[in-house]
Design an enzyme around this catalytic site. Structure first.
Site, mmCIF file in Angstrom:
data_model
loop_
_atom_site.group_PDB
_atom_site.id
_atom_site.type_symbol
_atom_site.label_atom_id
_atom_site.label_comp_id
_atom_site.label_asym_id
_atom_site.label_seq_id
_atom_site.Cartn_x
_atom_site.Cartn_y
_atom_site.Cartn_z
ATOM 1 N N VAL A 48 28.114 41.097 48.281
ATOM 2 C CA VAL A 48 28.566 41.378 46.919
ATOM 3 C C VAL A 48 29.681 42.424 46.932
ATOM 4 O O VAL A 48 30.669 42.311 46.203
ATOM 5 C CB VAL A 48 27.382 41.803 46.024
ATOM 6 C CG1 VAL A 48 27.861 42.298 44.672
ATOM 7 C CG2 VAL A 48 26.419 40.634 45.842
ATOM 8 N N ALA A 51 32.776 40.633 47.948
ATOM 9 C CA ALA A 51 33.256 39.786 46.849
ATOM 10 C C ALA A 51 33.931 40.621 45.763
ATOM 11 O O ALA A 51 35.034 40.289 45.302
ATOM 12 C CB ALA A 51 32.098 38.985 46.266
ATOM 13 N N GLU A 52 33.308 41.709 45.340
ATOM 14 C CA GLU A 52 33.899 42.530 44.279
ATOM 15 C C GLU A 52 35.175 43.214 44.747
ATOM 16 O O GLU A 52 36.117 43.373 43.968
ATOM 17 C CB GLU A 52 32.906 43.571 43.752
ATOM 18 C CG GLU A 52 33.469 44.314 42.551
ATOM 19 C CD GLU A 52 32.447 45.154 41.812
ATOM 20 O OE1 GLU A 52 32.886 46.119 41.152
ATOM 21 O OE2 GLU A 52 31.249 44.859 41.862
ATOM 22 N N THR A 53 35.227 43.583 46.001
ATOM 23 C CA THR A 53 36.457 44.176 46.536
ATOM 24 C C THR A 53 37.601 43.177 46.465
ATOM 25 O O THR A 53 38.705 43.515 46.019
ATOM 26 C CB THR A 53 36.244 44.656 47.983
ATOM 27 O OG1 THR A 53 35.206 45.643 47.993
ATOM 28 C CG2 THR A 53 37.508 45.243 48.573
ATOM 29 N N SER A 56 38.617 42.781 42.807
ATOM 30 C CA SER A 56 39.296 43.974 42.289
ATOM 31 C C SER A 56 40.715 44.096 42.829
ATOM 32 O O SER A 56 41.652 44.414 42.083
ATOM 33 C CB SER A 56 38.489 45.228 42.629
ATOM 34 O OG SER A 56 37.254 45.208 41.956
#
Length: 130
Positions: A48, A51-53, A56
């Protein structure tokens, strides 16, 4: 000059930037003790974070007024489809929606054999810098 990712989770987990463009961001991460859960497999939280990196960074690339706005995670979901003990995983983020105040990204995390490990969707808010 010190990198913006120095002294961050990106650096701590060894996430590498592979491809950076407005419509595709690719990042990779080694799977090993620093990304494992106690059972010795890739921790879902590490997936996660990867994925968020990717979402962003992709959003930051797409911000029109970079000096005025920043990208911050607003919501993320993930389905962990296959476990992984070692090797590499690669996250590929592609846009679903690119707006002025929100962006939504599809992120697919695969292994070296292009096997799908995790699929995620991340909504990113575009906020004024303080």
């Amino acid at each position: 000059m010190k990198s913006r990712s120095q002294d961050t989770a990106i650096h701590a987990l060894g996430i590498d930037f592979v491809e950076l463009s407005a419509d595709r961001v690719v990042m990779s991460m080694a799977v090993g003790p620093s990304t494992h859960q106690p059972a010795g497999i890739l921790h879902g939280g590490a997936s996660v974070l990867l994925a968020e990196t990717a979402a962003s960074i992709a959003s930051e690339i797409n911000i029109a007024e970079k000096n005025k706005y920043a990208a911050v995670g607003l919501e993320i979901n993930a389905n962990h489809l296959r476990s992984k003990r070692d090797g590499m995983v690669t996250a590929t983020a592609t846009p679903i929606h690119i707006g002025r105040r929100t962006m939504v990204w599809d992120i697919r995390i695969t292994d070296e054999s292009d096997q799908l490990i995790c699929i995620s969707r991340c909504t990113v808010a575009i906020v004024e810098k303080r």
